[in-house]
Each structure stands twice: as C-alpha cells, then as structure tokens.
Design a protein around this motif. Sequence first.
Motif, short mmCIF file in Angstrom:
data_model
loop_
_atom_site.label_atom_id
_atom_site.label_comp_id
_atom_site.label_asym_id
_atom_site.label_seq_id
_atom_site.Cartn_x
_atom_site.Cartn_y
_atom_site.Cartn_z
N LEU A 1 85.10 63.36 28.12
CA LEU A 1 84.66 62.62 26.93
C LEU A 1 84.36 61.18 27.32
O LEU A 1 85.16 60.54 28.00
N VAL B 1 78.53 63.89 20.00
CA VAL B 1 79.30 64.45 18.88
C VAL B 1 79.91 63.34 18.04
O VAL B 1 80.08 62.22 18.51
N LYS B 2 80.21 63.69 16.79
CA LYS B 2 80.95 62.75 15.95
C LYS B 2 82.39 62.69 16.44
O LYS B 2 83.03 63.71 16.64
N GLY C 1 89.41 66.35 30.56
CA GLY C 1 90.20 67.55 30.32
C GLY C 1 89.93 68.59 31.39
O GLY C 1 89.38 68.29 32.45
N LYS C 2 90.31 69.81 31.09
CA LYS C 2 90.17 70.89 32.06
C LYS C 2 88.71 71.33 32.19
O LYS C 2 88.29 71.73 33.27
N ALA C 3 87.94 71.25 31.11
CA ALA C 3 86.58 71.78 31.13
C ALA C 3 85.52 70.75 30.75
O ALA C 3 84.33 71.00 30.95
N LYS C 4 85.94 69.60 30.21
CA LYS C 4 84.97 68.64 29.71
C LYS C 4 85.47 67.22 29.95
O LYS C 4 86.66 66.99 30.12
N LEU D 1 80.77 60.16 20.36
CA LEU D 1 81.25 60.41 21.72
C LEU D 1 80.23 61.26 22.46
O LEU D 1 79.48 62.02 21.86
N ASP E 1 85.03 70.43 19.42
CA ASP E 1 85.18 71.02 20.74
C ASP E 1 83.99 71.93 21.09
O ASP E 1 82.85 71.48 20.99
N HIS F 1 80.98 68.90 14.51
CA HIS F 1 80.90 67.56 15.09
C HIS F 1 79.59 67.32 15.84
O HIS F 1 79.30 66.20 16.25
N ILE G 1 91.37 64.93 16.54
CA ILE G 1 91.59 66.36 16.73
C ILE G 1 92.94 66.77 16.12
O ILE G 1 93.97 66.12 16.35
N VAL H 1 86.14 62.57 16.20
CA VAL H 1 87.11 62.99 15.18
C VAL H 1 88.52 62.82 15.73
O VAL H 1 88.73 62.64 16.92
N LYS I 1 98.63 72.95 20.43
CA LYS I 1 97.85 72.49 21.58
C LYS I 1 98.74 71.57 22.41
O LYS I 1 98.77 70.36 22.21
N GLU J 1 88.79 74.48 17.68
CA GLU J 1 89.51 73.24 17.41
C GLU J 1 88.82 72.53 16.27
O GLU J 1 87.58 72.55 16.17
N TYR K 1 88.54 60.43 28.44
CA TYR K 1 89.48 61.52 28.67
C TYR K 1 88.81 62.54 29.55
O TYR K 1 87.66 62.92 29.32
N1 ADP Z 1 84.49 65.43 18.34
C1 ADP Z 1 85.57 65.17 19.09
N2 ADP Z 1 86.23 63.98 19.00
C2 ADP Z 1 87.31 63.73 19.74
N3 ADP Z 1 87.85 64.59 20.63
C3 ADP Z 1 87.25 65.79 20.77
C4 ADP Z 1 86.10 66.14 20.02
N4 ADP Z 1 85.75 67.42 20.36
C5 ADP Z 1 86.65 67.83 21.29
N5 ADP Z 1 87.56 66.86 21.55
C6 ADP Z 1 88.66 66.91 22.52
O1 ADP Z 1 88.09 66.65 23.78
C7 ADP Z 1 88.74 67.38 24.81
C8 ADP Z 1 87.72 68.24 25.53
O2 ADP Z 1 88.06 68.41 26.86
P1 ADP Z 1 88.71 69.74 27.45
O3 ADP Z 1 88.32 69.81 28.87
O4 ADP Z 1 88.44 70.91 26.56
O5 ADP Z 1 90.24 69.30 27.27
P2 ADP Z 1 91.60 70.12 27.37
O6 ADP Z 1 91.89 70.33 28.83
O7 ADP Z 1 92.59 69.18 26.70
O8 ADP Z 1 91.39 71.41 26.60
C9 ADP Z 1 89.78 68.23 24.13
O9 ADP Z 1 91.05 67.59 24.22
C10 ADP Z 1 89.32 68.26 22.67
O10 ADP Z 1 90.41 68.41 21.78
#
Ligand code: ADP
Lengths: 244, 244
Positions: free
Chosen positions: A13, A79-80, A8-11, A22, A190, A67, A84, A82, A121, A177, A6
Amino acid sequence: MMKKLYEGKAKILYSTDNAEVLLTHFKDDATAFNAQKRGTIAQKGKMNCQITVALFQWLESKGIPTHLIEQSADDEILVKRVKIIPIEVVVRNIAAGSLCRQTGLEEGHELPFPLVEYYLKNDELGDPLLTCDRLLILELATEEQLKQLQTLALSINQHLQELFASCQITLVDFKLEFGIDTQGQILLADEISPDTCRLWDQTQSDPERRVMDKDRFRRDLGQVETAYQQVQKRIVDRLASYEA
Amino acid sequence: MMKKLYEGKAKILYSTDNAEVLLTHFKDDATAFNAQKRGTIAQKGKMNCQITVALFQWLESKGIPTHLIEQSADDEILVKRVKIIPIEVVVRNIAAGSLCRQTGLEEGHELPFPLVEYYLKNDELGDPLLTCDRLLILELATEEQLKQLQTLALSINQHLQELFASCQITLVDFKLEFGIDTQGQILLADEISPDTCRLWDQTQSDPERRVMDKDRFRRDLGQVETAYQQVQKRIVDRLASYEA
Ligand SMILES: Nc1ncnc2c1ncn2[C@@H]1O[C@H](COP(=O)(O)OP(=O)(O)O)[C@@H](O)[C@H]1O
Ligand SMILES: Nc1ncnc2c1ncn2[C@@H]1O[C@H](COP(=O)(O)OP(=O)(O)O)[C@@H](O)[C@H]1O
Ligand SMILES: [Mg+2]
Ligand SMILES: [Mg+2]
C-alpha cells in the motif's frame, strides 16, 4: 508524493497526493499456512490485479459499494482509503479447507445454505474462527454492522456465483475484507482473486485437476500460473461478451 | 443385572434392570488437554458425585429438568438414560482458558454478557468451537433445540451464579451436556463439578491461590483435593442452611 505505508504478504500500500486515496501494488509473492510456506507465482501480481478489477467492477454494477477507484497500471489500483474492519469474512458454498479439518465434513460436501463466517484478522493468533458473540465482545463490529456485513457477503456471493457459473467455474468459498470510509459507509475492500477464493473448473472432474486457485500452490499441484491465467481469461472474455 | 456400557475419562456408565435408568460411577481419574495429561485426584469420585447431586437438586428446585434420579452410593448416581446431544455447551462469565488463547482477551476480563458457546464433543477433532450455523449444518440440533439449549444454559448460569456467590465463589465458566429422554424432552445430563467448572475463591486475591477447580491439576498448582473439598463443603453447608 508516494510513500510506502504497509507491505503485506501479497500487496503493498502506498499513500498518494490525495489523503483519501491509496495505491495498491499487487506482488507476485505467494504465502500459505500463515506465511510458513513462501514462494512466487510468475505474473500473479498482474493477474490478481486484473481479476480484482473485473470482479469489483462487476459487483459495483450490481450495486455493491467497493473501494475501487481505477486501475493505474497492470499491477496497480487506486482505491479509497478505508479503516479496515479486522475481520476476514468468509463465504462458503461447498465444504473445503479448515471447515473440513475442524468439523469432519467431507471436502466437496454441498452446504444446505451459504455459510458466512468471521475470522479474526490476526496472524499471531492464526486467524481464529469467531462466533458472532465473540466478535461483539471483542468490539470488532457493532450488531448493526454485523448485520450489514452478512447481507453484503450473501449478496456478493450471489453475484459472484452467477458470474463464475457463466465461466464454468464453481465458487467453492472466498474471503472478503470490508472497511469504513470517511463518510462511515461500509465498502468492500482488499481483493478478490484466486489467492482469496476456492475455484473449481466445472469442465474437469478430477479433484486435483479442477483446482484453479491458491490450493495449487498450497498443495504443490503444479501449473499454478496456468490456472490463474485461465480464471483471468474466462472472466475477462465473459465480461467482454456482456459489454458487446 | 448391571452391565458396563461405557467407560469415559471421569465416569463409568452401567445399565440397570430398568432400561430407562443408568448408573453413573464417578472415578478418581483426572485427565486434561484432551487426555494427554493423566492423573488421579484422591476422593474426587465421591466429591464430584456429591457436588453434582447438590447442584442438580438445586437446579431441579428452580425448575430445570435434569437426568438425576437419586444418589445410590458415595460415588454413584442413578440417572434417566438419555440420547446425549454431542455438543459441549459452555457458559462463560469471565474470560479464561481457550477463549483467551483464541481471541487474545485477558484472563479475568469480565464479559459484558454471559457467553453461551458450543463445542463439538469429539476428542479426535479436539472438541472444536462451533458457530450456530456449523452446528445446524452438522445437524447436531435443530434451530428449535438450539434456542432451548441457549435458554436453559442461561437460566442454569443464573441459578448457579446465585448459589456460588452465596458461597463466596465466582463462577467463571462451566460446561454442560444435555440429552433427549424417551419423551423427547431435553434434560440436563452428565455432571457439574470442579472438573467441569472454573471456580475462583472470592476470599483469595492471588490468581493462583483462588483457583478451586481442575485448573489446579491442569497447571500443577498443587492442593487439588483441598480445593475440591472446599467447594463441596461450602455448597453442602449453604444448602443445609437453606433447608434449616
Ligand atoms: N482500501 C483500503 N484502505 C486501507 N487498507 C486496505 C484497503 N484495502 C485493503 N487494505 C489492507 O491492505 C493490506 C493489503 O496487503 P496484503 O498483502 O493483503 O496484507 P496482509 O498480509 O495483511 O493480508 C491488507 O492489510 C488490507 O487489509
Ligand atoms: N443420562 C445420561 N444418559 C446417557 N449418557 C449419559 C448421561 N449422562 C452422561 N452421559 C454420558 O456418559 C459419559 C460420562 O462419562 P465421562 O467420563 O464424562 O465420558 P467422556 O470421557 O466421554 O467425557 C459421557 O459420554 C456423557 O455424555
Ligand atoms: Mg491480505
Ligand atoms: Mg465427560
């Protein structure tokens, strides 16, 4: 073998060889106003990674389950995995942002008690505010889980307020989160960083100068990197002094 | 001597010789979307006055304290003057309107329990949804009053559902206003009418045909007067049959 799961906007995975673990990569990308404003903050990935690790370790030391497993690079954590809970849990100590826009409260108004709020969310719907009843009707959490989230959020707020105060930073508000692990336990997930908190420098009285968080980017106040650096430095120095 | 005290979107308030009594005149004017859409519904003033009187008398007979004193003309009622609590209390049995827009729930979804919601009565801010905590922080009501409002709203919902069901009308949702009288008692105030309720005709299955309320005006469905007339006729006939 790592696979991108995945972005996302800032991270980003990634999966790892262990199905329960993960890898989270922190990006320099910054977005605001539901991703209508986009930009980059130099070194943000590394700074937010470092700050998140420091804060999550601090919270773990206070008994909050998170996590976080370990930092694996300057801008990466393991991280573990989970499930979300699709709720942004926001804790507010001082009125700012959408609370002011929606209620007419003035920015800077000290709230009589920490306000725990829930937002769906969901970028399409614009992360709407949820009442507890709406949250239950949408089956986003059970009543039992809701109580746990509130207790955790308030406890996290107390521990973070203590740490930030010792860094001469006011914790105005922040977003959390949570997720459910394979044992059914609720873990803090998160990140917690200047992207997800409002932080005001207690050594500055000017309402623009004191801003140490993503509001500098949202409101084009400049000196965004410097502000994040300051947050990182003060927290790291403080935690080092505790260890010493 | 009567003096105009306030002209709102749907009603005009006048003082009377008795300082504790106001006269409410119901207008034919209709507005929607925070008064961006404006129009007139022929005979609405008289119909809403009649419907409000019938419903408030029904609720009084069930033990709900209301501001109604008596009907003084086809489109006028005398009411006890209260200090209006600046909250719109909305009760929802079926998802519709802003609940659907904000949460993604589908229109027509039956809620697992009646949802009591609070909106700030503030046109400038667009009547935003309030959580209970926001309501307390804004000091719009005390915790004690909030409990009373919820109990009253749920009880009113039960009594209205019973009456509307006997008229083959589904009470989807409705808005209430409450006020505090000179003795400090909370009274049901304002109006209850097709302007302030969503009412679906149980004898129609078509989702547009069944609409018997202001949504016909909001969504330009036509036959607005006919719908209001039908609501009035069914309620008046039903209450006459109870009296007989
Ligand atoms: N331990 C975890 N297991 C699974 N998903 C996670 C975990 N920690 C964070 N996330 C999810 O990973 C994503 C982090 O990427 P981010 O750029 O913040 O996404 P977003 O643009 O959806 O906010 C988020 O959707 C967050 O909910
Ligand atoms: N018993 C009462 N005493 C004082 N004010 C009342 C009473 N009942 C209703 N009101 C107020 O009278 C006004 C009715 O006019 P309305 O056209 O509905 O106004 P608005 O456009 O503000 O909704 C509302 O502001 C309502 O809160
Ligand atoms: Mg995120
Ligand atoms: Mg009104």
